[in-house]
Design a protein around this motif. Sequence first.
Motif, short mmCIF file in Angstrom:
data_model
loop_
_atom_site.label_atom_id
_atom_site.label_comp_id
_atom_site.label_asym_id
_atom_site.label_seq_id
_atom_site.Cartn_x
_atom_site.Cartn_y
_atom_site.Cartn_z
N UNK A 144 0.83 -1.20 0.00
CA UNK A 144 0.00 0.00 0.00
C UNK A 144 0.87 1.26 0.00
N UNK A 145 1.49 1.53 -1.14
CA UNK A 145 2.27 2.76 -1.26
C UNK A 145 2.27 3.23 -2.71
N UNK A 146 1.11 3.68 -3.15
CA UNK A 146 0.99 4.22 -4.50
C UNK A 146 1.35 5.70 -4.55
N UNK A 147 1.46 6.34 -3.39
CA UNK A 147 1.93 7.72 -3.34
C UNK A 147 3.45 7.74 -3.45
N UNK A 148 4.02 8.83 -3.97
CA UNK A 148 5.47 8.87 -4.12
C UNK A 148 6.23 8.91 -2.80
N UNK A 149 5.59 9.45 -1.77
CA UNK A 149 6.16 9.46 -0.42
C UNK A 149 5.01 9.27 0.57
N UNK A 150 5.33 8.81 1.76
CA UNK A 150 4.30 8.70 2.80
C UNK A 150 3.90 10.08 3.28
N UNK A 151 4.87 10.95 3.50
CA UNK A 151 4.58 12.29 4.02
C UNK A 151 5.28 13.36 3.20
N UNK A 152 4.53 14.23 2.54
CA UNK A 152 5.14 15.31 1.78
C UNK A 152 5.61 16.48 2.64
N UNK A 162 11.64 5.22 9.12
CA UNK A 162 11.51 6.63 9.46
C UNK A 162 10.26 6.83 10.31
N UNK A 163 10.34 7.76 11.24
CA UNK A 163 9.18 8.06 12.09
C UNK A 163 7.96 8.42 11.25
N UNK A 164 8.17 9.22 10.20
CA UNK A 164 7.02 9.64 9.39
C UNK A 164 6.38 8.47 8.66
N UNK A 165 7.18 7.46 8.29
CA UNK A 165 6.62 6.28 7.63
C UNK A 165 5.81 5.44 8.63
N UNK A 166 6.33 5.29 9.83
CA UNK A 166 5.60 4.54 10.86
C UNK A 166 4.31 5.25 11.25
N UNK A 167 4.40 6.54 11.47
CA UNK A 167 3.22 7.30 11.88
C UNK A 167 2.23 7.41 10.72
N UNK A 168 2.75 7.44 9.50
CA UNK A 168 1.86 7.44 8.34
C UNK A 168 1.06 6.16 8.25
#
Length: 396
Positions: free
Chosen positions: A295-303, A362-368
Amino acid sequence: MERVVGTVVRGLRGPIINKGDNIEQIVVDTVLNAAEIEGYSIEDRDIVTITESIVARAQGNYATIDAIATDVREKFGEDTIGVTFPILSRNRFANCLRGIARGAKRIVLMLSYPSDEVGNHLVDIDELDVKGVNPWTDVLTEAEFREHFGYKKHTFTGVDYIEYYKEIIEAEGATCQVIFSNNPKTILEYTKSVLTCDIHSRFRTKRILSNNGAEKVYGLDDILKESVNGSGFNEAYGLLGSNKATEDSIKLFPNNCQPIVDGIQAKIKEVTGKTVEVMVYGDGAFKDPVGKIWELADPVVSPAYTSGLDGTPNEVKLKYLADNNFSHLRGEELKQAISQHIENKNDNLVGQMEAQGTTPRKLTDLIGSLSDLTSGSGDKGTPMIYIQGYFDNYTK
């Protein structure tokens, strides 16, 4: 009193967001209102996350199929376009393909197999073994693919994506040839003008194509990088991260989100005196064990995110300490020993045995991921997530 609850995650219900809405103020008001009604206090290092969708909606970051077609036509002219490695998605790619086809006369559609890059399968990998097909070396025509594997429908959507994508292209008046290969260089046997549609491997694909004789190489991140006739755009990611909005339009990934997260942080601090962390999130990057979809069709988890969310966790594994360092202890003695160890742990635990099995993402990937699973993708109506206690540990 001793705390008995660690991390708490709340999906916050807010208003339906429309173009021109003040997204910063709406998020702040929603957070403050939820805290008052639910009876919890806002604390330092709490986290507010906002789905990218409502940010893009507030920005009015939409584009029509015609805008996509215009940009494609300007870049490729009358060339046969090799459209390579798209993901298999009605929501993510079908409308983009409509725009691409509308701007082209002839398309060679090259699909990766047995699955796309995010795990949507055209055919089960075990069937490749049975048929003696090697996906890393074998190039298949549409007829050869059908002869080997027949007509397959996606596990969850019930769609035959080969047929579906071909129909989309031909409905726009372009001719279509479908081939199957995992080697970017294959497309150069059919055309030297390529629009590569992969997401996370796009830089490598572009490099390979450019180094092997391609004359025009663009990615989805190059389409609608700038506004076309007043359309929305994304200067960093183009069409990547877009979703279907209507039958004739798409919603793009939001632009310039950093001032938004910084503004929300500042407004909440002004009212409460507390410094919360804020991030915009898209897909959470987790894998479905049944459908095998990554589940990662976006280019990044958090812009965009505030500075306190930079970095990775620095945690020890409690069960490792209990089974090794303090295996001779029980009860309150064990609790005190582990607590003291945590309080005195090194600032950098990379490579140390006591950190093995912790999650080095990365924290942002986990929190995402946490946020995406909480908000869901349907009708929960909670596009904002409030997280407390995420940075706590066993000693707090």
